[in-house]
Design an enzyme around this catalytic site. Structure first.
Site, PDB file in Angstrom:
ATOM      1  N   ASP A  19      79.960  36.557 -62.090  1.00 56.05           N
ATOM      2  CA  ASP A  19      79.182  36.682 -63.118  1.00 56.05           C
ATOM      3  C   ASP A  19      79.644  36.156 -64.656  1.00 56.05           C
ATOM      4  O   ASP A  19      79.034  35.416 -65.395  1.00 56.05           O
ATOM      5  CB  ASP A  19      78.306  37.768 -63.305  1.00 56.05           C
ATOM      6  CG  ASP A  19      79.147  38.994 -63.272  1.00 56.05           C
ATOM      7  OD1 ASP A  19      80.549  39.210 -63.459  1.00 56.05           O
ATOM      8  OD2 ASP A  19      78.527  40.184 -63.904  1.00 56.05           O
ATOM      9  N   GLY A  85      81.010  56.459 -60.246  1.00 59.00           N
ATOM     10  CA  GLY A  85      82.197  55.986 -59.951  1.00 59.00           C
ATOM     11  C   GLY A  85      82.399  55.578 -58.702  1.00 59.00           C
ATOM     12  O   GLY A  85      83.729  55.164 -58.319  1.00 59.00           O
ATOM     13  N   GLY A  87      80.852  52.654 -57.479  1.00 58.85           N
ATOM     14  CA  GLY A  87      80.582  50.906 -57.714  1.00 58.85           C
ATOM     15  C   GLY A  87      79.444  50.963 -57.372  1.00 58.85           C
ATOM     16  O   GLY A  87      78.970  49.721 -57.289  1.00 58.85           O
ATOM     17  N   SER A  90      76.375  53.384 -61.666  1.00 61.02           N
ATOM     18  CA  SER A  90      75.737  54.395 -62.297  1.00 61.02           C
ATOM     19  C   SER A  90      75.582  54.204 -63.792  1.00 61.02           C
ATOM     20  O   SER A  90      74.864  54.683 -64.352  1.00 61.02           O
ATOM     21  CB  SER A  90      76.449  55.626 -61.886  1.00 61.02           C
ATOM     22  OG  SER A  90      77.928  55.492 -62.249  1.00 61.02           O
ATOM     23  N   GLU A 119      77.520  48.865 -72.807  1.00 62.29           N
ATOM     24  CA  GLU A 119      78.684  49.048 -71.643  1.00 62.29           C
ATOM     25  C   GLU A 119      79.831  48.688 -72.286  1.00 62.29           C
ATOM     26  O   GLU A 119      80.967  49.398 -72.121  1.00 62.29           O
ATOM     27  CB  GLU A 119      78.368  48.154 -70.290  1.00 62.29           C
ATOM     28  CG  GLU A 119      79.390  48.079 -69.483  1.00 62.29           C
ATOM     29  CD  GLU A 119      79.588  49.570 -68.596  1.00 62.29           C
ATOM     30  OE1 GLU A 119      78.455  50.006 -68.206  1.00 62.29           O
ATOM     31  OE2 GLU A 119      80.581  49.960 -68.146  1.00 62.29           O
ATOM     32  N   ASP A 131      75.173  43.837 -63.270  1.00 62.20           N
ATOM     33  CA  ASP A 131      74.838  45.349 -63.084  1.00 62.20           C
ATOM     34  C   ASP A 131      73.341  45.514 -63.760  1.00 62.20           C
ATOM     35  O   ASP A 131      72.595  46.061 -63.221  1.00 62.20           O
ATOM     36  CB  ASP A 131      76.021  46.302 -63.492  1.00 62.20           C
ATOM     37  CG  ASP A 131      77.157  45.811 -62.497  1.00 62.20           C
ATOM     38  OD1 ASP A 131      77.071  45.030 -61.659  1.00 62.20           O
ATOM     39  OD2 ASP A 131      78.199  46.254 -62.996  1.00 62.20           O
ATOM     40  N   TYR A 180      90.434  44.453 -64.566  1.00 63.64           N
ATOM     41  CA  TYR A 180      89.387  43.865 -64.567  1.00 63.64           C
ATOM     42  C   TYR A 180      89.435  42.781 -65.844  1.00 63.64           C
ATOM     43  O   TYR A 180      89.189  41.503 -65.636  1.00 63.64           O
ATOM     44  CB  TYR A 180      87.999  44.658 -64.877  1.00 63.64           C
ATOM     45  CG  TYR A 180      86.655  43.866 -64.926  1.00 63.64           C
ATOM     46  CD1 TYR A 180      85.908  43.825 -63.760  1.00 63.64           C
ATOM     47  CD2 TYR A 180      86.001  43.307 -66.215  1.00 63.64           C
ATOM     48  CE1 TYR A 180      84.771  43.141 -63.797  1.00 63.64           C
ATOM     49  CE2 TYR A 180      84.905  42.586 -66.326  1.00 63.64           C
ATOM     50  CZ  TYR A 180      84.344  42.623 -65.044  1.00 63.64           C
ATOM     51  OH  TYR A 180      82.822  42.000 -64.914  1.00 63.64           O
TER      52      TYR A 180
HETATM   53  C1  GLA Z   1      81.535  45.191 -62.309  1.00 55.17           C
HETATM   54  C2  GLA Z   1      81.080  44.236 -63.658  1.00 55.17           C
HETATM   55  C3  GLA Z   1      80.074  43.064 -63.163  1.00 55.17           C
HETATM   56  C4  GLA Z   1      80.824  42.007 -62.069  1.00 55.17           C
HETATM   57  C5  GLA Z   1      81.556  42.882 -61.107  1.00 55.17           C
HETATM   58  C6  GLA Z   1      82.499  42.046 -60.214  1.00 55.17           C
HETATM   59  O1  GLA Z   1      80.509  45.686 -61.603  1.00 55.17           O
HETATM   60  O2  GLA Z   1      80.143  45.075 -64.260  1.00 55.17           O
HETATM   61  O3  GLA Z   1      79.571  42.414 -64.364  1.00 55.17           O
HETATM   62  O4  GLA Z   1      81.741  41.476 -62.865  1.00 55.17           O
HETATM   63  O5  GLA Z   1      82.182  44.009 -61.672  1.00 55.17           O
HETATM   64  O6  GLA Z   1      81.672  41.130 -59.463  1.00 55.17           O
END
Ligand code: GLA
Length: 318
Positions: A19, A85, A87, A90, A119, A131, A180
């Site tokens: 994304d 937490g 994934g 939340s 965020e 998300d 990340y």
């Molecule tokens: C998290 C981030 C998203 C995306 C995913 C990986 O969920 O919030 O924006 O980058 O990781 O696909």
């Protein structure tokens, strides 16, 4: 008059770490979500929660208030049916529900963009839009094919005879924030060499000299192709195979898997009537998502699992 704002969590079926490079993703909003029961009144805002909500949640509510700059006062009580937490986003659900509770008005995309900004401020993690947009724009019975360049959202119906199950590895997500940001920076390095990864070919990727940056770019380029193939897959087996390839690419090229996730992947892959399984979300622990025939994982032994259904996006009700 008091009212309730509700926002769903999401599970991503395919399209991971694409994304924030303007690629493709295919999440779905789920029936589990977060509610803010809001009682307007007074000039200040106050939020409280029940015990199921993550201890650090107030940072996210505060960041939403900072971004949205509401003119109303009132009291909001936060409850959730989402595991924290794991994934399943939340934090995005919380942000979207709080934004609606304090009177945000705008399109689902504007709502998602404001909450993505919140965020970033609250967590310091430079996440993409997936998300928050899934939470804002979900459509019952459908996954969402999102083009993260144009931000067009195309609902894709989920076949009736399949089930989506999220299975927890038992490992809490670790280092998710710093790793990340590092992955995102590596994708930017790759794009500086070959141009936008969404338009790059595998031949372009081979021109990248640094083997780590090259592998990151290879994941993104192949993952984008997998998302588009998944959205058009002729049958469930073909869709499942793409999920398996996605996991392998996340493990080997993007290196966001862990031994616990890989062990669970190996166990789930060969369960009868499981078509596909992969990491869902950022990785570094947390959950896998499996696509299977209804009931296939009813007796599968795991630290936790949730059968999830594609649901509508966030809404307000009195
Ligand atoms: C998290 C981030 C998203 C995306 C995913 C990986 O969920 O919030 O924006 O980058 O990781 O696909």
């Amino acid at each position: 008059m008091s009212f309730r704002a509700w926002a769903p969590g999401r599970v991503n079926l395919i399209g991971e770490h694409t994304d924030y490079t303007g690629g493709y993703v295919m999440p779905m909003a789920i029936q589990l979500g977060t509610t803010v029961s809001f009682e307007p009144g007074g000039s200040s805002l106050e939020f409280t929660s029940d015990a199921d909500v993550d201890a650090g949640w107030t940072r996210y509510a505060d960041a939403v208030v900072d971004v949205v700059r509401p003119t109303v006062g009132g009291r909001g009580r936060v409850t959730t049916t989402l595991p924290i937490g794991a994934g399943l986003s939340s934090s995005a659900a919380l942000e979207v529900a709080v934004a609606l509770a304090v009177g945000f008005e705008g399109s689902p995309l504007e709502l998602a963009t404001a909450c993505q900004e919140a965020e970033h401020r609250a967590s310091g993690v430079p996440c993409g839009i997936m998300d928050q947009l899934a939470a804002a724009a979900g459509v019952s019975g459908h996954a969402l094919l999102i083009d993260c360049s144009s931000l067009a959202v195309t609902p894709v119906p989920l076949p009736k005879d399949v089930e989506v199950v999220v299975v927890h590895s038992g490992q809490a997500r670790t280092l998710a924030g710093s790793a990340y940001a590092e992955r995102r920076a590596q994708c930017e390095q790759a794009a500086a060499i070959v141009g936008p990864l969404r338009d790059a070919s595998l031949a372009d990727v081979e021109r990248i000299a640094d083997p780590v940056v090259r592998a990151r770019a290879r994941h993104v380029v192949t993952e984008n192709a997998r998302v588009l193939s998944f959205a058009q897959a002729e049958n469930i087996s073909a869709a499942g195979e793409l999920m398996i390839e996605s996991h392998t690419s996340l493990r080997d090229d993007f290196e966001v898997s862990t031994p616990a996730l890989n062990d669970l992947f190996a166990r789930l892959r060969h369960v009868r009537d499981v078509f596909g399984v992969r990491i869902t979300g950022a990785g570094f622990g947390g959950c896998l998502v499996a696509l299977c025939r209804p009931g296939a994982l009813d007796r599968f032994d795991a630290p936790a699992k949730w059968r999830v259904e594609p649901s509508d996006g966030a809404y307000v009700e009195s």
